[in-house]
Design a protein around this motif. Structure first.
Motif, PDB file in Angstrom:
ATOM      1  N   GLN A   1       0.703  -1.307   0.076  1.00 26.60           N
ATOM      2  CA  GLN A   1      -0.086  -0.096  -0.107  1.00 26.60           C
ATOM      3  C   GLN A   1       0.713   1.145  -0.014  1.00 26.60           C
ATOM      4  OE1 GLN A   1      -2.873   0.351   3.163  1.00 26.60           O
ATOM      5  NE2 GLN A   1      -2.725   2.412   3.047  1.00 26.60           N
ATOM      6  N   PHE A   2       2.100   1.134   0.802  1.00 26.95           N
ATOM      7  CA  PHE A   2       2.833   2.461   0.803  1.00 26.95           C
ATOM      8  C   PHE A   2       4.138   2.393  -0.082  1.00 26.95           C
ATOM      9  CE2 PHE A   2       0.957   2.408   5.229  1.00 26.95           C
ATOM     10  CZ  PHE A   2       0.276   3.770   5.274  1.00 26.95           C
ATOM     11  N   GLY A   3       4.077   1.556  -0.947  1.00 26.13           N
ATOM     12  CA  GLY A   3       4.935   1.255  -2.080  1.00 26.13           C
ATOM     13  C   GLY A   3       6.472   0.973  -1.717  1.00 26.13           C
ATOM     14  N   LEU A   4       6.449   0.145  -0.495  1.00 28.87           N
ATOM     15  CA  LEU A   4       7.810  -0.436   0.001  1.00 28.87           C
ATOM     16  C   LEU A   4       8.015  -1.740  -0.723  1.00 28.87           C
ATOM     17  CD1 LEU A   4       7.471   0.147   4.110  1.00 28.87           C
ATOM     18  CD2 LEU A   4       8.389   1.540   2.220  1.00 28.87           C
ATOM     19  N   LYS A   5       9.151  -2.261  -1.333  1.00 27.34           N
ATOM     20  CA  LYS A   5       9.417  -3.185  -1.739  1.00 27.34           C
ATOM     21  C   LYS A   5       9.465  -4.222  -1.000  1.00 27.34           C
ATOM     22  CE  LYS A   5      11.956  -1.077  -5.671  1.00 27.34           C
ATOM     23  NZ  LYS A   5      13.043  -0.863  -6.403  1.00 27.34           N
ATOM     24  N   LEU A   6       9.105  -5.624  -1.549  1.00 31.07           N
ATOM     25  CA  LEU A   6       9.307  -6.942  -0.632  1.00 31.07           C
ATOM     26  C   LEU A   6      10.211  -7.840  -1.101  1.00 31.07           C
ATOM     27  CD1 LEU A   6       5.471  -7.664  -0.176  1.00 31.07           C
ATOM     28  CD2 LEU A   6       6.993  -6.869   1.790  1.00 31.07           C
ATOM     29  N   VAL A   7      10.978  -8.282  -0.370  1.00 33.09           N
ATOM     30  CA  VAL A   7      11.701  -9.650  -0.541  1.00 33.09           C
ATOM     31  C   VAL A   7      10.934 -10.887  -0.413  1.00 33.09           C
ATOM     32  CG1 VAL A   7      13.760 -10.973  -0.043  1.00 33.09           C
ATOM     33  CG2 VAL A   7      14.110  -8.349   0.124  1.00 33.09           C
ATOM     34  N   GLU A   8      10.862 -11.513  -1.481  1.00 30.84           N
ATOM     35  CA  GLU A   8       9.745 -12.737  -1.224  1.00 30.84           C
ATOM     36  C   GLU A   8       9.838 -13.648  -0.076  1.00 30.84           C
ATOM     37  OE1 GLU A   8       8.583 -16.851  -3.538  1.00 30.84           O
ATOM     38  OE2 GLU A   8      10.639 -15.771  -4.110  1.00 30.84           O
ATOM     39  N   PRO A   9       8.917 -13.551   0.765  1.00 31.07           N
ATOM     40  CA  PRO A   9       8.748 -14.423   1.841  1.00 31.07           C
ATOM     41  C   PRO A   9       8.796 -15.754   1.739  1.00 31.07           C
ATOM     42  CG  PRO A   9       6.928 -12.550   1.616  1.00 31.07           C
ATOM     43  CD  PRO A   9       7.553 -12.641   0.200  1.00 31.07           C
ATOM     44  N   ARG A  10       9.649 -16.388   2.559  1.00 34.96           N
ATOM     45  CA  ARG A  10       9.643 -17.807   2.547  1.00 34.96           C
ATOM     46  C   ARG A  10       9.564 -18.552   3.873  1.00 34.96           C
ATOM     47  NH1 ARG A  10      14.034 -19.792   0.987  1.00 34.96           N
ATOM     48  NH2 ARG A  10      15.322 -18.029   1.073  1.00 34.96           N
ATOM     49  N   PRO A  11       9.207 -19.602   4.295  1.00 40.03           N
ATOM     50  CA  PRO A  11       9.329 -20.504   5.518  1.00 40.03           C
ATOM     51  C   PRO A  11      10.804 -20.452   5.638  1.00 40.03           C
ATOM     52  CG  PRO A  11       7.888 -21.506   4.026  1.00 40.03           C
ATOM     53  CD  PRO A  11       8.490 -20.571   3.090  1.00 40.03           C
ATOM     54  N   ALA A  12      11.159 -20.241   7.234  1.00 37.32           N
ATOM     55  CA  ALA A  12      12.478 -20.409   7.520  1.00 37.32           C
ATOM     56  C   ALA A  12      12.405 -21.176   8.886  1.00 37.32           C
ATOM     57  CB  ALA A  12      13.091 -19.018   7.790  1.00 37.32           C
ATOM     58  N   LEU A  13      13.737 -21.661   9.218  1.00 35.61           N
ATOM     59  CA  LEU A  13      13.636 -22.563  10.478  1.00 35.61           C
ATOM     60  C   LEU A  13      12.409 -23.344  10.485  1.00 35.61           C
ATOM     61  CD1 LEU A  13      14.685 -19.844  13.196  1.00 35.61           C
ATOM     62  CD2 LEU A  13      16.203 -21.525  11.954  1.00 35.61           C
ATOM     63  N   VAL A  14      12.418 -24.144   9.281  1.00 36.32           N
ATOM     64  CA  VAL A  14      11.309 -25.125   8.899  1.00 36.32           C
ATOM     65  C   VAL A  14      11.634 -26.679   8.779  1.00 36.32           C
ATOM     66  CG1 VAL A  14      11.268 -24.556   6.782  1.00 36.32           C
ATOM     67  CG2 VAL A  14       9.076 -25.329   7.707  1.00 36.32           C
ATOM     68  N   PRO A  15      11.198 -27.574   9.079  1.00 38.74           N
ATOM     69  CA  PRO A  15      11.171 -28.826   8.780  1.00 38.74           C
ATOM     70  C   PRO A  15      11.317 -29.098   7.330  1.00 38.74           C
ATOM     71  CG  PRO A  15       9.795 -29.113  10.599  1.00 38.74           C
ATOM     72  CD  PRO A  15       9.803 -27.491  10.008  1.00 38.74           C
ATOM     73  N   LEU A  16      12.129 -29.977   6.568  1.00 37.44           N
ATOM     74  CA  LEU A  16      12.088 -30.377   5.353  1.00 37.44           C
ATOM     75  C   LEU A  16      11.477 -31.727   4.968  1.00 37.44           C
ATOM     76  CD1 LEU A  16      15.823 -29.331   4.476  1.00 37.44           C
ATOM     77  CD2 LEU A  16      13.984 -27.845   4.042  1.00 37.44           C
TER      78      LEU A  16
ATOM     79  N   LEU B   1      11.571 -16.009   6.452  1.00 37.95           N
ATOM     80  CA  LEU B   1      12.674 -15.410   5.528  1.00 37.95           C
ATOM     81  C   LEU B   1      11.952 -14.341   4.608  1.00 37.95           C
ATOM     82  CD1 LEU B   1      15.159 -18.172   4.159  1.00 37.95           C
ATOM     83  CD2 LEU B   1      15.753 -15.905   5.389  1.00 37.95           C
ATOM     84  N   GLY B   2      12.818 -13.185   4.195  1.00 35.61           N
ATOM     85  CA  GLY B   2      12.359 -12.148   3.307  1.00 35.61           C
ATOM     86  C   GLY B   2      11.228 -11.247   4.194  1.00 35.61           C
ATOM     87  N   GLY B   3      10.470 -10.376   3.406  1.00 36.56           N
ATOM     88  CA  GLY B   3       9.478  -9.635   3.957  1.00 36.56           C
ATOM     89  C   GLY B   3       9.838  -8.041   3.375  1.00 36.56           C
ATOM     90  N   ILE B   4       9.606  -6.990   4.399  1.00 39.10           N
ATOM     91  CA  ILE B   4       9.885  -5.797   3.737  1.00 39.10           C
ATOM     92  C   ILE B   4      11.215  -5.530   3.497  1.00 39.10           C
ATOM     93  CG2 ILE B   4       9.578  -3.282   4.634  1.00 39.10           C
ATOM     94  CD1 ILE B   4       7.173  -4.119   6.278  1.00 39.10           C
ATOM     95  N   SER B   5      11.588  -4.974   2.461  1.00 40.46           N
ATOM     96  CA  SER B   5      12.938  -4.825   1.905  1.00 40.46           C
ATOM     97  C   SER B   5      13.795  -3.846   2.839  1.00 40.46           C
ATOM     98  CB  SER B   5      13.063  -4.237   0.436  1.00 40.46           C
ATOM     99  OG  SER B   5      14.338  -4.074   0.010  1.00 40.46           O
TER     100      SER B   5
END
Length: 390
Positions: free
Chosen positions: A179-194, A337-341
């Protein structure tokens, strides 16, 4: 209902409460809006209910971000020792576990109560059960909930990431960022079982078996325990490595970190009449040893096995290749992982470079720590950085 404040903090988690307390104690009029029925829900379940509230060795190298330098300023200005001083000032007993992890002797509730008391010292207003209807930006910020409209010159996004949705986690922070025009780094699950599939499903037969290993994803390895599950791999070593693993890439496991790749050949020379499975069982849990022996074709006495086969087996045990087919997703991820740049934020204040008065802190930002108290330390440090700047 309509009211005006110096700052509105969205989210009463670790980062939000820390930010609100620091700003309130600096004389700012602060409102915290939380959609859950109570504050600090993730804090309460952390560390098995005892809250792994920091890691005494936390440093920038323990964090992942598109900009690895971003966290340096905040972490340097609010250290694990600073938070520990606060904990001790409240008489909260604590203990250190392995690898610098600090936990409450009692309950995580003590950390939440401490943060709420810090907020009370700053006359912070906390409103739980508030669903955000809209956020507008004009002359300051206006937040609308079912209770009314609240305005402030500063707005702090502290709503975390989508990990652990059963606790109410969502991607709301990202909606606001867009909404505010902030860029995002693609969010991904972290500290997560494989998860494992194909021929590796065989390892599900030993669900519940754990062993000390070195788990390696990319160029980064972690020496801790791995746990086999009914879906694949978990345990501290795997959770740590998961933050560095990418879909399609292998995960390497050193099953015998305290032995060389030549140890099977040495054992053949020293004890040729020892059975190969018996030898593996001395180094690994029995059920794991049996499945690895089967995969490696190790059967019979050591003295009867060719050197070439033992050398190959020893090398494979040092770099066993798994090919995970995915993760257990945000539902089982401890963080995001990722989120607001960070490219659009000040590393000193967490304030948007484009929109004065807009801040983003904690898990909402593209800074993700290792397992073991590091993410809480980022919450405290980034919260203080914003709280000092409001």
């Amino acid at each position: 209902m309509s009211d005006s404040y110096d700052a509105i903090v969205l989210g009463a988690g670790a980062a939000g409460l820390m930010c609100a307390a620091r700003a309130g104690q600096r004389g700012r009029r602060v409102l915290v809006l939380e959609k859950s029925d109570r504050p600090g829900k993730k804090i309460l379940i952390s560390g098995g209910g005892r809250c792994n509230f920091t890691n005494i060795g936390a440093r920038p190298a323990n964090y992942l971000s598109a900009n690895p330098h971003f966290a340096k300023s905040a972490l340097a200005r609010y250290t694990p020792r600073d938070f520990l001083d606060l904990v001790e000032s409240y008489g909260i007993a604590w203990h250190e576990k392995t690898l610098g992890q600090l936990f409450c002797d009692g309950s995580a509730r003590q950390i939440v109560d401490m943060l709420l008391e810090e907020c009370a010292k700053g006359d912070v207003t906390l409103r739980c059960g508030e669903e955000i209807g809209s956020v507008e930006h004009g002359n300051g910020f206006t937040v609308t909930t079912q209770s009314g409209r609240f305005s402030a010159r500063a707005l702090v996004i502290a709503t975390g990431g989508p990990s652990i949705p059963k606790m109410g986690a969502t991607g709301f922070a990202y909606d606001l960022a867009r909404q505010f025009g902030l860029k995002l780094v693609e969010p991904r699950p972290a500290l997560v079982p494989l998860t494992l599939g194909g021929e590796e499903v065989l390892f599900r037969e030993i669900s519940g078996v754990a062993a000390p290993v070195v788990a390696i994803a990319g160029k980064t390895g972690f020496a801790e325990a791995a746990l086999f599950t009914h879906r694949g791999l978990s345990g501290p070593a795997i959770l740590q490595a998961s933050s560095y693993w990418r879909p399609g890439e292998p995960l390497l496991i050193d099953f015998v970190p305290d032995r060389s790749a030549e140890w099977l050949l040495e054992a053949k020379r020293d004890t040729p009449r020892t059975g190969a499975r018996t030898l593996l069982r001395e180094a690994l849990p029995a059920r794991l040893a049996d499945i690895l022996a089967e995969k490696l074709g190790l059967d019979g006495d050591m003295g009867n096995l060719p050197d070439k086969a033992l050398r190959a087996a020893g090398e494979r045990l040092k770099r066993w290749t798994f090919r995970p087919n995915g993760t257990e997703g945000f539902a089982k991820a401890e963080v995001t992982l990722g989120g607001i740049s960070t490219a659009g934020l000040s590393s000193k204040t967490m304030e948007s470079k484009r929109i004065p008065g807009l801040f983003a802190i904690g898990e909402a930002v593209d800074v993700t720590g290792w397992l073991g108290g590091y993410n809480f330390q980022w919450a405290w440090a980034s919260g203080v950085a914003a709280g000092e700047a409001i």
